[in-house]
Design a protein around this motif. Sequence first.
Motif, short mmCIF file in Angstrom:
data_model
loop_
_atom_site.label_atom_id
_atom_site.label_comp_id
_atom_site.label_asym_id
_atom_site.label_seq_id
_atom_site.Cartn_x
_atom_site.Cartn_y
_atom_site.Cartn_z
N ALA A 100 -2.97 13.51 -35.77
CA ALA A 100 -4.37 13.66 -35.38
C ALA A 100 -4.84 12.49 -34.52
O ALA A 100 -5.56 12.66 -33.53
N ILE A 101 -4.40 11.28 -34.89
CA ILE A 101 -4.82 10.09 -34.13
C ILE A 101 -4.16 10.06 -32.76
O ILE A 101 -4.83 9.83 -31.74
N GLY A 119 -9.89 9.77 -42.05
CA GLY A 119 -8.66 10.28 -42.67
C GLY A 119 -7.50 9.33 -42.46
O GLY A 119 -6.72 9.07 -43.39
N ALA A 120 -7.37 8.79 -41.25
CA ALA A 120 -6.30 7.84 -40.96
C ALA A 120 -6.47 6.56 -41.77
O ALA A 120 -5.50 5.99 -42.28
N ALA A 121 -7.72 6.11 -41.92
CA ALA A 121 -7.98 4.90 -42.71
C ALA A 121 -7.58 5.11 -44.17
O ALA A 121 -6.99 4.22 -44.81
N VAL A 270 -4.27 9.25 -52.52
CA VAL A 270 -5.14 8.72 -51.47
C VAL A 270 -4.74 9.30 -50.11
O VAL A 270 -5.60 9.67 -49.30
N ILE A 271 -3.42 9.40 -49.85
CA ILE A 271 -2.95 10.00 -48.60
C ILE A 271 -3.38 11.47 -48.52
O ILE A 271 -3.80 11.95 -47.47
N PHE A 275 -5.65 13.33 -45.76
CA PHE A 275 -5.31 14.59 -45.07
C PHE A 275 -6.46 15.57 -45.18
O PHE A 275 -6.81 16.24 -44.21
N ALA A 276 -7.07 15.68 -46.36
CA ALA A 276 -8.17 16.61 -46.56
C ALA A 276 -9.36 16.26 -45.65
O ALA A 276 -10.02 17.14 -45.10
N VAL A 277 -9.62 14.96 -45.48
CA VAL A 277 -10.70 14.54 -44.59
C VAL A 277 -10.35 14.86 -43.15
O VAL A 277 -11.18 15.38 -42.39
#
Length: 297
Positions: A100-101, A119-121, A270-271, A275-277
């Motif tokens: 995505a990034i 999401g990446a953070a 957390v990962i 992904f959900a975000v």
Amino acid sequence: MLLSLAAVWGGSFFFAEVALREVPPMTITLHRVFWALPILGLIVVLKGIPIPRSMKTWGAYLVMGGLNNAIPFSLIFWGQTQIDSGLASILNGTTAMFGAIVAGIVLVDEPLTLKKIVGAALGVAGVTFIMGPGVLTDFNLSNLAQLAVLGGALSYAFASVWGKLKLADQPPLMNAFGMVAGSTVLMLPIVFIFDGTPRLDLSAGVWGSLFGVAALSTALAYLLYFAILARAGAANLMLVTLLIPPFAIGLGVLFLDEQLGANALIGFTVIALGFAVTDGRLFERLILKSKADAEMQ
């Protein structure tokens, strides 16, 4: 079909773990693409898919084979020499967020939105939790292996952008065949130079794992991948990212006596949240549901 794809891709970590007992990581990569090539080639011929004649297209397949096969497979398999298969699969789960990034930076039609950044953070936070604060003061081979798997995930992300830019006009199954052909061409000289001539006197279990990672985790996986893509779209296909680790972890626990620590499981959570975000649909549905409930009241 999505569960089947998660199972065969999750199985690749298990197959690699068994094969690593007798075969070096880069040679496993060569086996994976070499034996998958005739299977995919036969399917392309049977379906009557035209094989491109343009050298430009085959050059694009060579790059795609490097980014989506040769580099990530080799990095992940080497990483598995130092860390368990389940942990490798969890770290590989960052692929969607990296994708995505990278797409947001490179592709005009996929802008870098706030949810992708958040999401990446979260993905980075999950990885940091897995690796632990000691990575800054006590860097070791295990840490390097985890970074190698993350490097593989990043390579997958660049591959997805490359495929969209250079190969979007080719039939999907032809792209799978061309990519595997490209990675085979790349890996043959690399393996002979660095690992030497591949051994054939391997145990039955290792040969079974090599054929499993080629026929199931590569050839069959690509068939399932493109079938799901056609039926359910890319957004639903991304869900496989969350389904792969449970299969890989389960196989590792059942057959390899692997055990994951609490840090790895919390990091995966957390990962998964990241992904959900990034995906956004779960939160959109929750918002819509809360609005509907409020209106009913």
